[in-house]
Design an enzyme around this catalytic site. Sequence first.
Site, mmCIF file in Angstrom:
data_model
loop_
_atom_site.group_PDB
_atom_site.id
_atom_site.type_symbol
_atom_site.label_atom_id
_atom_site.label_comp_id
_atom_site.label_asym_id
_atom_site.label_seq_id
_atom_site.Cartn_x
_atom_site.Cartn_y
_atom_site.Cartn_z
ATOM 1 N N HIS A 16 -0.204 46.393 -110.783
ATOM 2 C CA HIS A 16 -0.060 47.787 -110.363
ATOM 3 C C HIS A 16 0.699 47.921 -109.044
ATOM 4 C CE1 HIS A 16 -4.414 47.541 -108.511
ATOM 5 N NE2 HIS A 16 -3.610 46.622 -108.042
ATOM 6 N N ASN A 17 1.563 48.942 -109.034
ATOM 7 C CA ASN A 17 2.329 49.349 -107.858
ATOM 8 C C ASN A 17 3.406 48.348 -107.435
ATOM 9 O OD1 ASN A 17 -0.694 50.610 -107.277
ATOM 10 N ND2 ASN A 17 0.995 52.028 -106.875
#
Length: 340
Positions: free
Chosen positions: A238-239
Amino acid sequence: MTITLQELAQRLNAEFKGDANVVIRRVNTLDKAGADEVAFLSDEKYHHLLEVTHAGAVIVTAADAALCPVSCLIMDDPYLGFALAAQALDTTPAPAVDIHPSAVIAEDAVLGQGVAIGANTVIESGVELGDGVVIGPGCVIGKGAKLGARTRLWGNVSIYHRVTLGDDCLVQSGTVIGSDGFGYANNKGEWVKIPQLGTVVIGNRVEIGAGTTIDRGALGDTCIADNVIIDNLCQVAHNVQIGYGCAIAGGTVMAGSLKLGKYCIIGGAVVINGHIEICDGVTITGMSMVMRSITEPGIYSSGIPLQPNKEWRRTAARVMRIDDMHKRLNQLEKQSDKKN
C-alpha cells in the site's frame, strides 16, 4: 499472418537489402529460422550463426549487413527491430471477442465502443470501460473502477473498487489490483484491522505480469506512472509510488510507502524496505535487499553469490564474527597509535 520484406521494412522504419517480395510469416532465431521467417543479430557471440543462417531475412546493423548471406533489414538497434517485427507478426488471440452472454454487467456500467467481455466476467455498478477495452473470462471489475481505452485483461484478473487503469494497459492472468494493504494496529496482542481507504491509480501503457498483487493505499493512493512494466509474482504494497519508465522483474517485493523514482530497473526477487526513497536512474541487481534510501543513480547489489556449501559455511561463520573482529581491530589500532 504474412508480410513482405518491403512491408516489414516500412513497419520497422528500416533499410532493406535483397528481395523485397520475400514473404515473412514468423520470427525465429538465427540458427532455426527458415525461408519464411525473420531473425535478428544483436549480440556478437552469435556472429558465427549469421553466415550459415537459412532465414528469409535477418535484422542487422549496417556493420553486419555485408556479412549477411540472405536479405536483411538494417537498423541501429536490431533487438528493437525484433520487438517491432514480433508485434507485426503477432498471432496471440484476443482475451475475449464481443460480449459473452454469461457475463454479468451492472445496468449503470458505462461501456465504450468495441468493448469485449469474456465468459463469466462480472462488471459491477459504476464501472467505466473505455473504447476497445478487452476483458478475459472470469474477471471481476469492482464498483466504480475505470479502465482506459484499449486496456486488456487476461482471464481471472480481479480489479477492486475504485481502481483506475489508464489507456493501453495489459494485465496478465491471476493478477489482483486494489486488494487491502497490510494495515493493522495491535491492542494487547489482538490485531485490529485498519480499513484501507485509498485506491490504486495506474497510468498509461503499463504492463503487469501474471499473479502480481498491487495493494490499495491506506489513506492516499498506490500510484504507478506511465510506461511501467512489472513482471510476474511481484508484490506492491500500500501507498507505493512507482515512477515513469520503471522495469520490475519477477518475484520483487516492495513494502509500503516506498517511493521509486523514474527509469529504475529492479532485478528479480529483490526485496525493498518501506518508507524509503529511491532516486531516478537506479538499477538494483537480482536477489538484493534494499533497507535504506538511495540518493545517487547507479547500479547497486547485495547478497552473497553462490558458493560450494563448505565455502559458504566458512563465509557465514566469519560473517557472524565480524563484530568481534571489529572490536579486536579497534584495540590493535589503539595499541599501534600508542606505540607511534
